[in-house]
Design an enzyme around this catalytic site. Sequence first.
Site, PDB file in Angstrom:
ATOM      1  CG  ASP A  50      -0.091   0.059   2.447  1.00  0.00           C
ATOM      2  OD1 ASP A  50       0.640  -0.755   2.798  1.00  0.00           O
ATOM      3  OD2 ASP A  50      -0.573   0.874   3.292  1.00  0.00           O
ATOM      4  CD  GLU A 109       4.129   0.853   6.989  1.00  0.00           C
ATOM      5  OE1 GLU A 109       4.706   1.108   7.850  1.00  0.00           O
ATOM      6  OE2 GLU A 109       3.628   1.467   6.186  1.00  0.00           O
TER       7      GLU A 109
END
Length: 373
Positions: free
Chosen positions: A70, A132
């Site tokens: 991400d 994350e």
Amino acid sequence: MVEDILAKLVAFPSVVGTPNAAIVGWIADYCRSHGARVEILPGPEGDRANLFATIGPADARGYVLSGHTDVVPASEAGWTADPFTLRAEGERLYGRGTTDMKGYLACALAALPGLARRDLKHPVHLAFSYDEEAGCRGVPHMIAELPKLCAAPLGVLVGEPSGLQAVLAHKGKAAARMEVFGRSGHSSRPDQGRNAIHAMAEVLSSAIAHARALEAGPFDTRFEPAYSSLQIGTISGGRALNVIPDHCVAEIELRAIAGQSPRALLEPVRAALEALKTQGFETRWDELSAYPALALSPESDLAALMTDLTKLTPQPAVSYGTEAGLFQDAGMDAIICGPGDIARAHRPDEFITRGELQACLALIEALGNRLAA
């Protein structure tokens, strides 16, 4: 090859908090095409997944290359081109996530064919997580599955941008959203309502006092600042000046030095919020994220390995957080080491250099040489 892979990864707009099947599917197909054993591990959200891939013997202990798929949103002003199209200008490769941290993912994937051709005595695992950037929300689900996926790792290399200098420690973090529910009414009759903003102000005053108390220590001089810190990041509430606000929301975060629990340090603030119930208010506390600090011994085998591979003395600590603390909390030695500069992350025209990619690729190949010896 590494630039082609990076271009493909950047083209996936895998913004934190959104579905990631497209990028995970592409990585899985790529890994399988080079002989890796791949597991896609769906998270509880239902539309996001972690990925775990292995090259080398399944029953031997090896090393994990950990990264996240991400990226933060690219909606901020200042981008001079499409953030999800890799753009080359001289040595620089621009695009969202190039440094944080698709550059590292691209290096790991580019190294994979060479690793697959080696007679590895110890495996290399790729552990790519989701969300994350929302506080390491995805990786705990993958860590829970690791005993079924591989032998206990010899170490975990978390590829957050560090200029390819290994980092031994970082702070832990806990963040929470607080809500206060009062009773609305006309501002001329405050006695008939319950002002949620006034009530939240009591909690925030307590939080500020707690933050000042933390500045008195304990201290860990590896970090800047050397103490645990707390800040109120957002606050909202109220609908009009002459209406008693019946709802107020605030978000806070706590960053803790090694040896202190971020969650535990937030408890005094949570207690202050809970105390409002005695005044007739309803309250809500939602944990947004939490991960522990990292503290790897400079005398560890993993620190020695990274010193040898990078030819650099590890940096004692950084103040930002990573997934490394969660791996360590689960009993695995973990260290930070990745290409790029953290100062470029989360900014317009984020970039990584060709030289940084090649240096990271060489580092992973050198690790492979060790594991084939």
